[in-house]
Design an enzyme around this catalytic site. Sequence first.
Site, PDB file in Angstrom:
ATOM      1  CD  GLU A  84      -3.065  -0.507   2.345  1.00 54.37           C
ATOM      2  OE1 GLU A  84      -4.221  -0.919   2.254  1.00 54.37           O
ATOM      3  OE2 GLU A  84      -2.662   0.164   3.314  1.00 54.37           O
ATOM      4  CB  CYS A  85       0.799   4.366  -0.051  1.00 56.94           C
ATOM      5  SG  CYS A  85       1.194   6.091  -0.429  1.00 56.94           S
ATOM      6  N   GLY A  86       3.472   3.530   0.285  1.00 57.80           N
ATOM      7  CA  GLY A  86       4.906   3.353   0.475  1.00 57.80           C
ATOM      8  C   GLY A  86       5.339   1.919   0.253  1.00 57.80           C
TER       9      GLY A  86
END
Length: 437
Positions: A329-331
């Site tokens: 997720e994201c990072g």
Amino acid sequence: MTASPGLLIAAPASGVGKTTVMLGLLRAFRDAGVAVQPFKSGPDYIDPAFHHAASGRPSFNLDSWAMPGALLDTLAGCGDDAALVVAEGSMGLFDGVACAGATGTGASADIAARMGWPVVLVLDVSGQAQSAAATASGFARFDPAVRLAGVILNRVASPRHERLARAAFDQVGIPVFGALPRSPELRLPERHLGLVQAAEHADLDRRIALHAVLLARHVDLAALRAAAAAIPRAPAAAPRLPPPAQRIALAHDAAFSFVYPHVLDGWRAAGAQIAPFSPLADEPPAADADLVWLPGGYPELHAGALAAATRFRTALHAHVAAGGAVHGECGGYMALGAALIDRDGVSHRMAGLLGLVTSHAQRRLHLGYRRALLAAPIGALAPDTELAGHEFRYATIVAQPDAPLARVQDAEGADLPDAGSHRARVTGTFFHLIAAT
């Protein structure tokens, strides 16, 4: 079901000092022997960690756009064994999105109205005096479902300044619970749109203690507690997001820390086993994991260490080769890609399980609520599963050659181009998961 009395600490806008007030109140009540349960309105990973440090109790997010009503009520029940609930709002009290989601627009006012928590408005009175009462009067009348208990004046310049402001509040009949003098040394460092993470403050407890002394000295805590209230809630079975696997290896360290406690609690309640590990420490995920989950965080601040984490990277590739699933997720998504370019323009090798290349040298804010309809599975989450969450990043996409993971829309239903991607059983998205819709 009887609910513990509560208050919502809110403000007309961001940046007026409500987190300072929140932390000071939590610790001051705790020091006075009051068991106080914190909550945070809206999608926010950082503030709840500060709440936990101040109160000694885990803080939970309550989000009216992403969360069904039964989930909101179940999470609010985490405070039923406390003597007092104190929730922190986000942005301005009535600020939300244009199109309502599961139970509202995401505004803090939605949570106050649903839970029956009176609002304490924090007002930055620097540069004004009597006019602050006019602002509060407007907030008191704006929505009959939201009750304004009173205000706390912040950044008061002098005793005369306080007298002028208080006189105007007396005139309009709005209680003033306290007035805080200007104390620039109590400000907490910020990064992007929020605070630097709680775990990064070596002197956090001392800072919170200073906040508590300030609040106890200048705010009527007894009057605040007397103003607290709540609406009784009917017991409800909260819809839980099914776990994406039975055995989940969860990355957890300074680079990967953004996962909501209610999501993990829901997975555990469904029988999933969660085994934390640290990519920054070059640890491999659990060998028996069905799925490796890399949450969001700040991989760009640790890109060199991640590039050097060969044991971690080798174990990820071996996990996928053996048929295991991986999601970021994201990072975490950025860390699964081919490369991450830091703010100085230096490219760092990442896991290479996806072709994604992201850059922090070309920064642009992407922010808002998101709906995602999966086109490919995330572990055991099947295609056509619809998820609600949010996105918050500055990184830009340089390359994303893999197939899209989902159809992603913003809060108004507009399709967005950044749909995540997948390759075999490796998936990633910039979308932060909050709930199933």
